[in-house]
Scaffold this active site. Structure first.
Site, mmCIF file in Angstrom:
data_model
loop_
_atom_site.group_PDB
_atom_site.id
_atom_site.type_symbol
_atom_site.label_atom_id
_atom_site.label_comp_id
_atom_site.label_asym_id
_atom_site.label_seq_id
_atom_site.Cartn_x
_atom_site.Cartn_y
_atom_site.Cartn_z
ATOM 1 N N GLY A 129 6.058 4.641 -8.373
ATOM 2 C CA GLY A 129 6.794 3.393 -8.545
ATOM 3 C C GLY A 129 5.863 2.204 -8.617
ATOM 4 O O GLY A 129 5.988 1.330 -9.494
ATOM 5 N N HIS A 130 4.893 2.159 -7.697
ATOM 6 C CA HIS A 130 3.908 1.077 -7.712
ATOM 7 C C HIS A 130 3.051 1.121 -8.977
ATOM 8 O O HIS A 130 2.791 0.085 -9.599
ATOM 9 C CB HIS A 130 2.983 1.175 -6.490
ATOM 10 C CG HIS A 130 3.670 0.999 -5.183
ATOM 11 N ND1 HIS A 130 3.834 2.031 -4.289
ATOM 12 C CD2 HIS A 130 4.239 -0.092 -4.602
ATOM 13 C CE1 HIS A 130 4.458 1.588 -3.214
ATOM 14 N NE2 HIS A 130 4.721 0.304 -3.378
ATOM 15 N N LYS A 171 11.460 6.913 -5.508
ATOM 16 C CA LYS A 171 10.124 6.859 -4.921
ATOM 17 C C LYS A 171 10.073 5.790 -3.834
ATOM 18 O O LYS A 171 10.528 4.664 -4.025
ATOM 19 C CB LYS A 171 9.091 6.533 -5.993
ATOM 20 C CG LYS A 171 8.957 7.575 -7.099
ATOM 21 C CD LYS A 171 8.069 8.723 -6.676
ATOM 22 C CE LYS A 171 7.786 9.646 -7.848
ATOM 23 N NZ LYS A 171 6.872 10.732 -7.480
ATOM 24 N N ARG A 209 8.191 5.427 2.345
ATOM 25 C CA ARG A 209 8.738 6.031 3.564
ATOM 26 C C ARG A 209 9.194 7.472 3.362
ATOM 27 O O ARG A 209 9.574 8.133 4.330
ATOM 28 C CB ARG A 209 9.888 5.173 4.101
ATOM 29 C CG ARG A 209 9.419 3.836 4.695
ATOM 30 C CD ARG A 209 10.566 3.090 5.361
ATOM 31 N NE ARG A 209 10.079 1.968 6.162
ATOM 32 C CZ ARG A 209 9.980 0.719 5.735
ATOM 33 N NH1 ARG A 209 10.328 0.437 4.487
ATOM 34 N NH2 ARG A 209 9.535 -0.239 6.525
ATOM 35 N N VAL A 219 11.778 4.085 -10.162
ATOM 36 C CA VAL A 219 11.098 5.326 -10.523
ATOM 37 C C VAL A 219 11.538 6.398 -9.534
ATOM 38 O O VAL A 219 11.524 6.186 -8.316
ATOM 39 C CB VAL A 219 9.574 5.155 -10.497
ATOM 40 C CG1 VAL A 219 8.874 6.478 -10.791
ATOM 41 C CG2 VAL A 219 9.145 4.095 -11.508
ATOM 42 N N ASP A 249 14.209 -2.378 -4.617
ATOM 43 C CA ASP A 249 14.422 -3.405 -3.595
ATOM 44 C C ASP A 249 15.286 -4.515 -4.184
ATOM 45 O O ASP A 249 14.854 -5.659 -4.347
ATOM 46 C CB ASP A 249 13.071 -3.950 -3.123
ATOM 47 C CG ASP A 249 12.227 -2.871 -2.470
ATOM 48 O OD1 ASP A 249 12.716 -2.221 -1.534
ATOM 49 O OD2 ASP A 249 11.074 -2.672 -2.900
ATOM 50 N N GLY A 305 9.960 -3.995 -8.125
ATOM 51 C CA GLY A 305 10.806 -2.861 -8.491
ATOM 52 C C GLY A 305 12.272 -3.116 -8.174
ATOM 53 O O GLY A 305 12.602 -3.738 -7.155
ATOM 54 N N GLY A 332 0.805 -1.205 0.000
ATOM 55 C CA GLY A 332 0.000 0.000 0.000
ATOM 56 C C GLY A 332 0.842 1.260 0.000
ATOM 57 O O GLY A 332 2.015 1.243 -0.360
#
Length: 283
Positions: free
Chosen positions: A36-37, A185, A188, A177, A151, A148, A31
């Site tokens: 990026g998501h 992005k 946090r 991104v 990570d 992505g 969430g």
């Protein structure tokens, strides 16, 4: 778009899609969606008949002193963003639905790959990641799953898990991104105050410097990491967790000279906010 919160309902939706010979793509998220998501969801939508987005703040990948309770949650906003990006189904269960018993069954990748970088200071993190992704893969049996590159260690761990456990799912790894000023992005980023947000730009600056050094012929990984460290250390608000380089794939030690593709990864705190970023050299 369908919002699904129950495991049984999700399985029914997946069964119907399979019966219709639809290809299924999965975008696992916690969430607090950002661009990026949505780039992952866009890619999934383009490449599959059905796009499923999971929104689940996974408790098992947080340590006892980490920010599980404070982690940003915005389901209504997330659902709208996901739908706009192409999501067909959003799976947003309660924790008890995916972890119904106190006694746990774990899926764990072992070895050096989970002991370096974030694994050194977050020893239970990747066990939580691989366990929840296994649960989602079993529930959804996606043809493709989207993650992505930010990570980067998670990506390498999941690649090993998929290979070792013979999952038929293709992992699609999408580029980082960034904001216009280069900051990666991250959910946090909202924790940063104005001064910390400005200070965090040293991450992108340092990794760009690493790329420049490599482009101009530098092949000593220690020299590159030291150059990255110098850039970040010059920012007074930075508190370095790690700056390290490993070969790809698999996060193996490099040696004295870079010969193949490598990952240069950083983790740095600004105030109480820990940010990660990376660059791949030699692609």
């Amino acid at each position: 778009m369908v919002l699904c919160t129950e495991v049984k309902k999700l399985q029914e939706l997946v069964k119907a899609a399979k019966s219709a010979n639809q290809t299924i793509g999965l975008v696992p998220t916690m969430g607090a969606l950002h661009e990026g998501h949505t780039s992952l969801i866009n890619a999934c939508h383009k490449e599959n008949d059905l796009t499923i987005v999971s929104i689940f703040v996974n408790p098992t990948q947080f340590g006892p002193k980490e920010d599980y309770k404070q982690y940003p949650r915005s389901l209504k906003k997330d659902c709208q963003q996901a739908e706009n990006a192409g999501a067909d189904i959003i799976f947003a269960p309660e924790a008890a639905a995916l972890y119904p018993d106190k006694d746990m069954t774990w899926v764990e990748v072992t070895g050096d790959i989970v002991k370096v970088l974030c694994g050194r200071t977050r020893p239970i993190h990747f066990r939580g990641v691989t366990t929840i992704i296994t649960k989602l893969f079993h529930l959804i049996t996606p043809d493709k799953a989207y993650f992505g590159q930010k990570d980067a260690q998670q990506v390498e761990v999941l690649k090993k898990m998929v290979k070792d456990l013979f999952f038929p799912t293709e992992l699609r790894i999408m580029p980082i991104v960034r904001e216009k000023d280069g900051l990666a992005k991250s959910s946090r980023n909202v924790y940063l105050n104005a001064k910390e947000r400005q200070a965090a730009l040293c991450l992108y600056k340092s990794l760009t410097h690493a790329q420049d050094l490599y482009t101009h012929g530098e092949r000593n990984p220690q020299a590159i990491c030291e150059a990255v460290r110098n850039v970040i250390s010059a920012e007074p608000l930075s508190n370095i967790d790690y700056i390290e380089a490993y070969s790809l794939p698999g996060l193996k030690p490099i040696g004295a000279k870079i010969k193949n593709k490598i990952l240069v990864a950083v983790a740095v705190k600004f105030g109480t906010t820990r940010l990660i970023d990376n660059v791949v050299l030699g692609e």
